[in-house]
Design an enzyme around this catalytic site. Structure first.
Site, PDB file in Angstrom:
ATOM      1  N   LYS B  70      32.351  25.913  57.538  1.00  0.00           N
ATOM      2  CA  LYS B  70      32.457  24.595  56.908  1.00  0.00           C
ATOM      3  C   LYS B  70      32.915  24.764  55.457  1.00  0.00           C
ATOM      4  O   LYS B  70      32.444  25.680  54.764  1.00  0.00           O
ATOM      5  CB  LYS B  70      31.081  23.933  56.973  1.00  0.00           C
ATOM      6  CG  LYS B  70      31.024  22.480  56.553  1.00  0.00           C
ATOM      7  CD  LYS B  70      29.589  21.958  56.748  1.00  0.00           C
ATOM      8  CE  LYS B  70      29.435  20.506  56.374  1.00  0.00           C
ATOM      9  NZ  LYS B  70      28.041  20.023  56.553  1.00  0.00           N
ATOM     10  N   SER B 145      28.028  15.710  59.174  1.00  0.00           N
ATOM     11  CA  SER B 145      29.195  16.054  58.401  1.00  0.00           C
ATOM     12  C   SER B 145      29.885  17.345  58.825  1.00  0.00           C
ATOM     13  O   SER B 145      31.037  17.562  58.451  1.00  0.00           O
ATOM     14  CB  SER B 145      28.821  16.154  56.920  1.00  0.00           C
ATOM     15  OG  SER B 145      27.908  17.202  56.714  1.00  0.00           O
ATOM     16  N   SER B 169      23.478  16.688  60.168  1.00  0.00           N
ATOM     17  CA  SER B 169      24.869  17.147  60.031  1.00  0.00           C
ATOM     18  C   SER B 169      25.239  18.361  60.872  1.00  0.00           C
ATOM     19  O   SER B 169      26.414  18.692  60.996  1.00  0.00           O
ATOM     20  CB  SER B 169      25.198  17.443  58.571  1.00  0.00           C
ATOM     21  OG  SER B 169      25.473  16.243  57.896  1.00  0.00           O
TER      22      SER B 169
END
Lengths: 101, 473
Positions: B70, B145, B169
């Protein structure tokens, strides 16, 4: 009683947060903040009188010796690499102290 | 077989025995990236030289496998943007502890994946660089996310990946993309070098193809870090070795099934099925009733957590994002997107003089009620099961105009996130018409990752919901 945000409230918060907002944004944000705080205000239905005010994860403060870790040391070049404005090895910042007239 | 579809465990085994070469593995990985990344918008940056680094790593535990990370983890060799315009040109001068540990054990960071800007969101639609599409059905969001990392796994555009969770997330994108997502105990995995969002909540963790893969990654990234004082001394196990212990004798509680969002849904049927399966494997299974207030033997409704999480997270965001002043790095504060501005400003308000008691302190008090609630429940139960989401991945645009979209999507994950406990999401259903999956959530007390992994592994092995789990090599 419900909390209602006015564009003037938003402008005050924007100044505190150092976020530039337009007049149009002030209106939208006032409406959004009013809606969001209405959800938060539902917490008032709970009785919290006997509940501690800081959260209890059981974590304790940790200290360590302040020793130099050479692996994490930056060269001057690395430290300045991402700065927008530099001069003679310094980072240039905006003036925050008012100048004498 | 295309080698990009390999699970982490199988890829390591094949590389180590030289049955496949790094060249072949990276050829297949980059082929699918070149073919699909433009449409799906998963990777923001890529290391095209990755396979050269990999070849030297065969004897190390991760054997040179390609990992997607990420884009809120600082990496020295790839830019780190947190999907925010503010950090578009940022090249971190140091490495996050998580990526450092992955590389030391022989992993190769192949690229950085898209997220909601600053990890503020639950759909990956708020990325300043454009949304990621769900590889299972491109009309739908991947969740967020950590949507890019979950999608990279789902599209076999990596062997495994890393995400981070503040409240949902990791679990939500895992559920919506049909991957395995493990949210470790707060403090289990160091946050050093991760772009901070909610500092009392942030938990980095794996998004993987199988439970075994998640277990392998956790053993690599977990453990105390002198630069993150919240990391604990709790023993890090070789989690892969614990998986086959089974769940005989486990006490299992089924949660939130009487919540109005879940009543009569497919996911509530799937969670019920999971309960039956666990019973057949030797566990005792109860339904935990839900209550409005804190009371023994019941789970407090997640609904209060929306308000608590909103206040705690925005307050911490306002403090964490104060450092972006465009002086030492990044751009000016006017470059924040709409969502970041909203969060910073509301957090500034809830911490401001005259309002902190009313909002922040009260939120922390209700947070304590959740902590107490889980503490009591875990004195009776080994694991609690539920779902990370009430339904399937939403269509693009469904979140528009709702300033609290993320908080509402993540409602079922907020109590556990606020309490800092560990949880995993594993695929537990696929809708035949849309091709979209659902996830089963398994939660356990602080530091009990072994329990959630054992239960998740038992579920995966005794059902057919995760095709990767049955991969033969």
């Amino acid at each position: 009683m419900a909390t209602k945000f006015t564009p003037k409230d938003v402008s005050r918060i924007a100044r505190l947060a150092n976020i530039p907002v337009s007049e149009k944004e002030e209106n939208t944000l006032a409406d959004e903040f009013t809606k969001t705080i209405a959800v938060v205000d539902k917490l008032n239905t709970l009785d919290v009188s006997n509940v501690p005010k800081t959260h209890m994860t059981g974590l304790k403060n940790v200290c360590r010796e302040d020793v130099i870790d050479t692996e994490r040391m930056f060269s001057q070049e690395e430290a300045l690499k991402n700065a927008t404005k530099t001069a003679s090895g310094y980072i240039v910042v905006d003036r925050v102290i008012e100048q004498e007239e | 077989m295309k080698f990009n579809t390999l699970t982490l465990a199988n890829a390591i085994a094949l590389l180590r025995t030289k049955k496949i070469s790094h060249k072949e593995l990276y050829r297949d990985i980059f082929a699918v990236i070149d073919n699909k990344n433009k449409e799906l918008h998963i990777y923001l940056s890529l290391d095209r030289e990755a396979s050269k680094k990999a070849e030297k790593n065969t004897s190390l535990p991760l054997a040179g496998i390609p990992i997607a990370v990420k884009d809120n983890f600082s990496t020295r060799f790839l830019p780190t943007t947190a999907s925010a315009k503010m950090l578009e040109d940022f090249h971190p001068p140091y490495e996050s502890t998580v990526t450092k540990r992955l590389v030391e054990k022989g992993g190769v960071i192949i690229g950085k994946t898209n997220l909601d800007a600053w990890a503020h969101g639950s759909s990956t639609e708020t990325s300043d660089f454009g949304p990621t599409k769900n590889p299972r059905n491109t009309a739908h969001v991947p969740g967020g996310s950590s949507g890019g990392s979950a999608a990279a796994v789902a599209a076999d555009m990596c062997i495994t990946s890393i995400g981070s969770e503040t409240a949902g997330s990791i679990r939500v994108p895992a559920a919506w993309c049909g991957a395995v997502g493990l949210k470790p105990t707060y403090g289990r995995v160091p946050r050093t070098g991760v772009v901070a969002m909610g500092s009392s909540l942030d938990s980095p963790g794996p998004l993987a193809k199988t439970v075994e893969d998640a277990a392998i990654l956790l053993s690599v990234i977990a453990g105390r870090d002198p630069y993150d004082a919240t990391t604990g001394d709790a023993v890090v196990r070789d989690y892969k070795k614990c998986l086959q212990k089974g769940i005989r004798g486990f006490k299992v509680g089924i949660c939130y099934m009487d919540h109005p969002d879940l009543k009569g849904t497919q996911i509530s049927r799937s969670v019920g099925e999971a309960g039956k399966l666990f019973k057949s494997l030797g566990a005792t299974v109860d339904i935990v009733p839900m209550s409005h207030n804190l009371r023994p033997h019941a789970i407090m409704t997640p609904d209060h957590a929306i308000g608590v999480y909103t206040v705690v997270q925005r307050s911490e965001v306002s403090s964490n994002l104060a450092r972006y002043d465009g002086i030492r790095y990044g751009r000016e504060r006017s470059s924040f997107g709409a969502e970041a501005k909203r969060r910073i400003m509301l957090g500034t308000f809830t911490l401001s003089r005259g309002y902190a008691d009313k909002y922040y302190i009260r939120a922390e008090q209700v947070r304590n009620m959740y902590i107490k609630n889980f503490h009591e429940l875990f004195s009776h139960y080994d694991i609690l099961i539920s779902s990370p989401t009430p339904g399937y991945a939403l269509k693009f645009g469904e979140s528009e105009g709702n300033p609290m979209f993320g908080e509402l999507t993540d409602v079922l994950n907020e109590p556990s996130a606020l309490a800092g406990i560990t949880a995993v999401s594993v695929p537990c259903y696929w809708d035949e018409k849309t091709g979209l999956p659902l996830g089963l959530s398994i939660m356990a007390d602080h530091w009990q990752e072994e329990k959630v992994l054992r239960a998740a592994y038992a579920f995966e092995q005794n059902t057919n919901w995760n095709p990767w789990a049955k991969q033969k090599i």
